[in-house]
Write a protein that holds these residues in place. Structure first.
Motif, PDB file in Angstrom:
ATOM      1  N   ARG A 199     -10.143  21.475 -54.888  1.00 37.81           N
ATOM      2  CA  ARG A 199     -10.236  20.496 -56.282  1.00 37.81           C
ATOM      3  C   ARG A 199     -11.319  20.427 -56.923  1.00 37.81           C
ATOM      4  NH1 ARG A 199      -6.439  15.732 -54.800  1.00 37.81           N
ATOM      5  NH2 ARG A 199      -4.452  16.693 -54.744  1.00 37.81           N
ATOM      6  N   THR A 200     -13.102  20.635 -55.823  1.00 37.38           N
ATOM      7  CA  THR A 200     -14.160  20.368 -56.287  1.00 37.38           C
ATOM      8  C   THR A 200     -14.410  21.075 -56.811  1.00 37.38           C
ATOM      9  OG1 THR A 200     -14.806  19.985 -54.401  1.00 37.38           O
ATOM     10  CG2 THR A 200     -14.538  17.932 -55.282  1.00 37.38           C
ATOM     11  N   ALA A 201     -14.168  22.220 -56.540  1.00 34.91           N
ATOM     12  CA  ALA A 201     -14.999  24.168 -56.518  1.00 34.91           C
ATOM     13  C   ALA A 201     -14.067  24.299 -57.890  1.00 34.91           C
ATOM     14  CB  ALA A 201     -14.241  24.963 -55.421  1.00 34.91           C
ATOM     15  N   ASN A 202     -15.639  24.632 -58.670  1.00 38.69           N
ATOM     16  CA  ASN A 202     -14.878  24.749 -60.421  1.00 38.69           C
ATOM     17  C   ASN A 202     -14.558  26.078 -59.905  1.00 38.69           C
ATOM     18  OD1 ASN A 202     -15.814  22.758 -60.877  1.00 38.69           O
ATOM     19  ND2 ASN A 202     -18.264  23.973 -60.337  1.00 38.69           N
ATOM     20  N   GLN A 203     -14.658  27.410 -59.068  1.00 43.62           N
ATOM     21  CA  GLN A 203     -14.043  28.518 -59.426  1.00 43.62           C
ATOM     22  C   GLN A 203     -13.946  29.230 -58.013  1.00 43.62           C
ATOM     23  OE1 GLN A 203     -17.303  30.737 -59.662  1.00 43.62           O
ATOM     24  NE2 GLN A 203     -18.564  30.326 -57.351  1.00 43.62           N
ATOM     25  N   PRO A 204     -12.407  29.602 -57.284  1.00 45.63           N
ATOM     26  CA  PRO A 204     -12.203  30.369 -56.276  1.00 45.63           C
ATOM     27  C   PRO A 204     -12.938  30.468 -55.101  1.00 45.63           C
ATOM     28  CG  PRO A 204     -11.230  31.197 -57.324  1.00 45.63           C
ATOM     29  CD  PRO A 204     -12.776  31.130 -58.281  1.00 45.63           C
ATOM     30  N   LEU A 205     -13.146  30.304 -53.823  1.00 47.15           N
ATOM     31  CA  LEU A 205     -13.407  30.197 -52.513  1.00 47.15           C
ATOM     32  C   LEU A 205     -13.197  31.860 -52.373  1.00 47.15           C
ATOM     33  CD1 LEU A 205     -13.710  25.946 -51.382  1.00 47.15           C
ATOM     34  CD2 LEU A 205     -15.258  28.366 -52.884  1.00 47.15           C
ATOM     35  N   ASN A 206     -14.539  32.224 -51.512  1.00 45.42           N
ATOM     36  CA  ASN A 206     -14.167  33.522 -50.847  1.00 45.42           C
ATOM     37  C   ASN A 206     -13.661  33.075 -49.221  1.00 45.42           C
ATOM     38  OD1 ASN A 206     -14.704  35.327 -48.805  1.00 45.42           O
ATOM     39  ND2 ASN A 206     -15.975  35.533 -50.299  1.00 45.42           N
ATOM     40  N   ILE A 247     -10.098  38.497 -49.677  1.00 39.57           N
ATOM     41  CA  ILE A 247      -9.741  37.020 -50.476  1.00 39.57           C
ATOM     42  C   ILE A 247      -9.905  35.903 -51.355  1.00 39.57           C
ATOM     43  CG2 ILE A 247      -8.176  35.856 -49.200  1.00 39.57           C
ATOM     44  CD1 ILE A 247      -7.462  38.058 -46.687  1.00 39.57           C
ATOM     45  N   TRP A 248      -9.572  36.195 -52.003  1.00 45.04           N
ATOM     46  CA  TRP A 248      -9.800  34.372 -52.391  1.00 45.04           C
ATOM     47  C   TRP A 248      -9.015  33.476 -52.767  1.00 45.04           C
ATOM     48  CZ3 TRP A 248     -14.439  34.772 -53.889  1.00 45.04           C
ATOM     49  CH2 TRP A 248     -15.675  36.236 -54.575  1.00 45.04           C
ATOM     50  N   VAL A 249      -9.246  32.206 -52.322  1.00 42.40           N
ATOM     51  CA  VAL A 249      -8.471  30.321 -51.969  1.00 42.40           C
ATOM     52  C   VAL A 249      -8.750  29.843 -53.224  1.00 42.40           C
ATOM     53  CG1 VAL A 249      -8.100  29.366 -50.807  1.00 42.40           C
ATOM     54  CG2 VAL A 249      -8.841  31.162 -49.887  1.00 42.40           C
ATOM     55  N   ARG A 250      -7.639  29.958 -53.742  1.00 36.28           N
ATOM     56  CA  ARG A 250      -7.873  28.815 -55.170  1.00 36.28           C
ATOM     57  C   ARG A 250      -6.544  27.453 -54.756  1.00 36.28           C
ATOM     58  NH1 ARG A 250      -8.623  29.171 -60.267  1.00 36.28           N
ATOM     59  NH2 ARG A 250      -8.995  31.536 -59.862  1.00 36.28           N
ATOM     60  N   GLY A 251      -6.898  26.026 -55.113  1.00 35.86           N
ATOM     61  CA  GLY A 251      -6.635  25.357 -55.211  1.00 35.86           C
ATOM     62  C   GLY A 251      -5.596  25.160 -56.373  1.00 35.86           C
ATOM     63  N   VAL A 252      -4.368  24.505 -56.050  1.00 34.40           N
ATOM     64  CA  VAL A 252      -3.481  24.406 -57.064  1.00 34.40           C
ATOM     65  C   VAL A 252      -2.949  22.916 -57.299  1.00 34.40           C
ATOM     66  CG1 VAL A 252      -0.488  25.129 -57.734  1.00 34.40           C
ATOM     67  CG2 VAL A 252      -1.687  26.627 -56.866  1.00 34.40           C
ATOM     68  N   VAL A 253      -3.217  22.284 -58.402  1.00 29.46           N
ATOM     69  CA  VAL A 253      -3.096  21.312 -59.105  1.00 29.46           C
ATOM     70  C   VAL A 253      -1.676  20.968 -59.241  1.00 29.46           C
ATOM     71  CG1 VAL A 253      -3.326  19.424 -61.117  1.00 29.46           C
ATOM     72  CG2 VAL A 253      -5.497  21.642 -60.608  1.00 29.46           C
TER      73      VAL A 253
END
Length: 253
Positions: A199-206, A247-253
């Protein structure tokens, strides 16, 4: 035609011709002679086999064929074994079961070579059988799978493979001596920690950056399970835009 020409023609017509087969070595030749004469490989008649072996080498010389040194070494070995069996033995009291047979080592070599021959023949048959088949070219992936790949969707199986690669890179696959202790990390805590981080990341995380080098395998596994749980809940997604790519991991709000 003169008398001398007739005599030369007659001599050439009555001259013996030997057909020499190709052998891969002296053991191959010995096995051929044993099978041809139907000898017992465990009780080889050394006088007869030595005589035939040397006669075969003589035929090769007559035909002006080069004889490898290993064939001559085997001839000397056969003569040595033959002489040991022909010479009278000293009257020494020896138990029958411990009496050494000078042919033992040779028989063992022949049996080993025979095993390799059998295996070679079987592999040759399998290769010939395989050559009769035509390998079909790889078909394209089904349309639904292609669409799934275009969308960048990553399955849990691919995530598991990626985790293995991370572990290998960080050399955590080596066995280590550890003591059993209370769990440092729980799945609930890992889910909370990973949710906050996404949630705090501004972009997808590796994907690889989710695992801290300072922590051990227990942290890695717990974090991986937490990611799977978030994906199951629909709170996180993992994408991979090209095969074997990051692989990129992104949070879904």
């Amino acid at each position: 035609m003169t008398v001398n020409d007739k005599e030369q023609l007659l001599a050439s017509s009555t001259k013996l011709t030997f057909k020499v087969d190709a052998f891969e070595g002296p053991l191959d030749l010995l096995l051929h002679l044993i099978k041809q004469n139907k000898m017992d490989i465990y009780d080889i008649p050394m006088v007869e086999i030595t005589s035939q072996y040397i006669e075969y080498l003589h035929e090769m010389r007559v035909l002006s064929l080069d004889i490898a040194g290993e064939y001559l070494v085997m001839a000397a070995t056969l003569i040595n074994i033959k002489s040991k069996m022909l010479l009278p033995q000293r009257p020494v009291v020896v138990e029958p079961e411990r009496e050494e047979d000078p042919r033992t080592e040779l028989v063992q070599q022949l049996l080993t070579h025979q095993c390799f021959q059998v295996v070679s023949e079987e592999l040759g048959k399998l290769a010939a059988k395989r050559a009769e088949h035509y390998t079909r070219e790889q078909e394209d992936a089904p349309l639904d799978v292609q669409q799934e790949y275009l969308n960048g969707h990553v399955s849990p199986q691919k995530l598991q493979q990626a985790l293995v690669q991370v572990l290998l890179k960080k050399q955590l696959h080596k066995p280590k001596v550890q003591h059993v202790h209370k769990e440092k990390y729980t799945l609930k805590e890992a889910v909370t920690r990973l949710t906050k981080r996404l949630r705090t990341a501004n972009q997808p995380l590796n994907f690889e950056n989710l695992f801290d080098d300072q922590n051990g395998p227990e942290y890695f596994v717990t974090t991986f399970l937490a990611l799977l749980e978030l994906m199951k809940r629909g709170a996180a997604t993992a994408t991979q835009m090209k095969d074997l790519g990051p692989i990129w991991v992104r949070g879904v709000v």
